[in-house]
Write a protein that holds these residues in place. Structure first.
Motif, PDB file in Angstrom:
ATOM      1  N   ASN A 156      -4.238  -5.505  -1.773  1.00 56.04           N
ATOM      2  CA  ASN A 156      -5.544  -5.859  -1.558  1.00 56.04           C
ATOM      3  C   ASN A 156      -6.157  -5.278  -0.379  1.00 56.04           C
ATOM      4  O   ASN A 156      -5.722  -4.131  -0.175  1.00 56.04           O
ATOM      5  N   SER A 157      -7.063  -5.917   0.283  1.00 55.52           N
ATOM      6  CA  SER A 157      -7.760  -5.307   1.428  1.00 55.52           C
ATOM      7  C   SER A 157      -8.602  -6.319   2.119  1.00 55.52           C
ATOM      8  O   SER A 157      -8.792  -7.355   1.844  1.00 55.52           O
ATOM      9  N   GLY A 158      -8.865  -5.970   3.327  1.00 52.56           N
ATOM     10  CA  GLY A 158      -9.762  -6.719   4.227  1.00 52.56           C
ATOM     11  C   GLY A 158     -11.122  -6.896   3.321  1.00 52.56           C
ATOM     12  O   GLY A 158     -11.672  -8.060   3.654  1.00 52.56           O
ATOM     13  N   ALA A 159     -11.634  -5.997   2.310  1.00 53.58           N
ATOM     14  CA  ALA A 159     -12.547  -6.361   1.534  1.00 53.58           C
ATOM     15  C   ALA A 159     -12.485  -7.253   0.588  1.00 53.58           C
ATOM     16  O   ALA A 159     -13.538  -8.013  -0.024  1.00 53.58           O
ATOM     17  N   VAL A 198      -1.339  -8.334  -0.438  1.00 53.74           N
ATOM     18  CA  VAL A 198      -0.865  -7.667   0.792  1.00 53.74           C
ATOM     19  C   VAL A 198      -1.979  -6.495   1.019  1.00 53.74           C
ATOM     20  O   VAL A 198      -2.473  -5.824   0.152  1.00 53.74           O
ATOM     21  N   ALA A 199      -2.518  -6.748   2.171  1.00 51.33           N
ATOM     22  CA  ALA A 199      -3.454  -5.672   2.747  1.00 51.33           C
ATOM     23  C   ALA A 199      -2.899  -4.864   3.485  1.00 51.33           C
ATOM     24  O   ALA A 199      -2.287  -5.349   4.634  1.00 51.33           O
ATOM     25  N   PRO A 200      -2.859  -3.426   3.284  1.00 51.74           N
ATOM     26  CA  PRO A 200      -2.291  -2.527   4.142  1.00 51.74           C
ATOM     27  C   PRO A 200      -2.913  -1.938   5.417  1.00 51.74           C
ATOM     28  O   PRO A 200      -2.539  -1.156   5.964  1.00 51.74           O
ATOM     29  N   GLY A 201      -3.990  -2.851   5.747  1.00 53.79           N
ATOM     30  CA  GLY A 201      -4.851  -2.247   6.856  1.00 53.79           C
ATOM     31  C   GLY A 201      -5.388  -0.768   6.329  1.00 53.79           C
ATOM     32  O   GLY A 201      -5.771  -0.636   5.270  1.00 53.79           O
ATOM     33  N   VAL A 202      -5.738   0.085   7.562  1.00 50.70           N
ATOM     34  CA  VAL A 202      -6.405   1.124   7.069  1.00 50.70           C
ATOM     35  C   VAL A 202      -5.397   2.403   7.354  1.00 50.70           C
ATOM     36  O   VAL A 202      -5.148   2.875   8.260  1.00 50.70           O
ATOM     37  N   VAL A 203      -4.749   2.767   6.044  1.00 47.07           N
ATOM     38  CA  VAL A 203      -3.705   3.925   6.047  1.00 47.07           C
ATOM     39  C   VAL A 203      -4.570   5.014   5.946  1.00 47.07           C
ATOM     40  O   VAL A 203      -5.455   5.109   4.972  1.00 47.07           O
ATOM     41  N   SER A 244      -0.488 -16.139  -0.883  1.00 42.88           N
ATOM     42  CA  SER A 244      -0.889 -16.031   0.262  1.00 42.88           C
ATOM     43  C   SER A 244      -1.597 -14.618   0.515  1.00 42.88           C
ATOM     44  O   SER A 244      -1.031 -13.675   0.031  1.00 42.88           O
ATOM     45  N   PHE A 245      -2.591 -14.361   1.219  1.00 44.25           N
ATOM     46  CA  PHE A 245      -3.083 -13.236   1.749  1.00 44.25           C
ATOM     47  C   PHE A 245      -2.366 -12.816   3.165  1.00 44.25           C
ATOM     48  O   PHE A 245      -2.454 -13.563   3.974  1.00 44.25           O
TER      49      PHE A 245
END
Length: 296
Positions: A156-159, A198-203, A244-245
């Motif tokens: 997923n993403s912060g978006a 799971v949001a990977p941050g900014v890779v 969960s996120f």
């Protein structure tokens, strides 16, 4: 039908065996490639899925050279239901039933206001980022349930958890994916399904490198953090966080385990019915809307 009550009450539910096999979409490059390599290094047999067979073969060759689990190549456009079904069947013929599905394939649209967006591009983003994970889960999850359980990880993403300016299709698609994962959790938890956003941050990838918002960025989230998280999920140690996120810029397997340990000591519920879920925020204590919205 399950309402998800047991899961949302923090009850562990029936144990699900650690994953032995996995299917990773978007495995030809970037985050997907790193996850696939990391899972095979952890001993899993992994089906690599993307559209580019040559790139996938490069990943499979890397895995073979490194040792560990096997990697098999299957190709498909994740938006094509027939191609997805054929790819999953081919993967399972090679490595057996899929225990872990990693929905990683994704796209981002132009970073323009919605009224300037190209309609065809906008919808194509939704097709890849939402229809794709839907088709993969629809194809893979029944086998998981028949075998007693399995796990789905959506990249997923912060978006998915925050408002954005521009890239409205990406914003909408990742929010929809967050809701899709929650629906899988509630529908499948009592049947042994565990689902994680799971949001990977900014890779630093080809996709993030093309985005205006990241031009000039010098600090990136190490992809190893995402690999570590997915490998931990595959092992079953984070099943209490199903539904969960989690965002690897803030969370790690160790920090999540520490939260569980704290909960065991003071009897708090982790993650709880509202923890890391998509909810409408009340405007204050005098807001008449309840903290948890009704089912309908």
């Amino acid at each position: 039908m399950s309402t998800g009550t047991r899961a949302d009450a923090g009850v562990a539910g029936k144990p699900v065996a650690p994953a032995r096999t996995a299917l990773v979409t978007g495995a030809s490059r970037g985050i997907g490639r790193a996850i696939a390599v990391g899972l095979t290094a952890a001993g899993l047999d992994v089906a690599l899925l993307a559209r580019d067979a040559a790139r996938l073969q490069d990943v499979a060759d890397e895995v073979t050279a490194a040792g560990g689990g096997r990697a098999v190549v299957v190709t498909a456009d994740v938006t094509d239901a027939g191609a997805v079904a054929a790819a999953v069947a081919a993967a399972e013929a090679e490595i057996g039933g899929i225990d872990l599905l990693v929905n990683n394939a994704g796209r981002v649209d132009a970073e323009v206001p919605l009224w300037e967006a190209d309609p065809d591009e906008w919808w194509a983003i939704l097709e890849t980022n939402v229809r794709g994970p839907f088709l993969l889960a629809r194809t893979v999850v029944p086998g998981m349930i028949a075998r007693g359980g399995g796990r789905v990880v959506d990249l997923n993403s912060g978006a998915g958890s925050h408002d954005m300016v521009g890239a409205s299709a990406y914003n909408a698609s990742k929010t929809a994916l967050l809701r899709l994962g929650a629906n899988l959790h509630r529908s499948g938890y009592d049947r042994g399904l565990r689902t994680f956003e799971v949001a990977p941050g900014v890779v630093q990838t080809d996709m993030t490198g093309s985005m205006v918002m990241h031009q000039g960025r010098t600090e990136w989230t190490p992809v190893e953090r995402t690999v570590e998280m997915v490998v931990a999920i595959a092992g079953g140690g984070l099943d209490a966080f199903s539904g969960s996120f989690v965002r690897v810029t803030h969370d790690s397997p160790a920090s999540l385990q520490a939260a569980l340990d704290d909960a065991a000591r003071d009897e708090r519920v982790v993650p709880g019915p509202d923890g890391r879920r998509l909810r409408v925020t009340r405007w204050g204590d005098d807001d008449p809307m309840p903290g948890e919205l009704p089912a309908r």
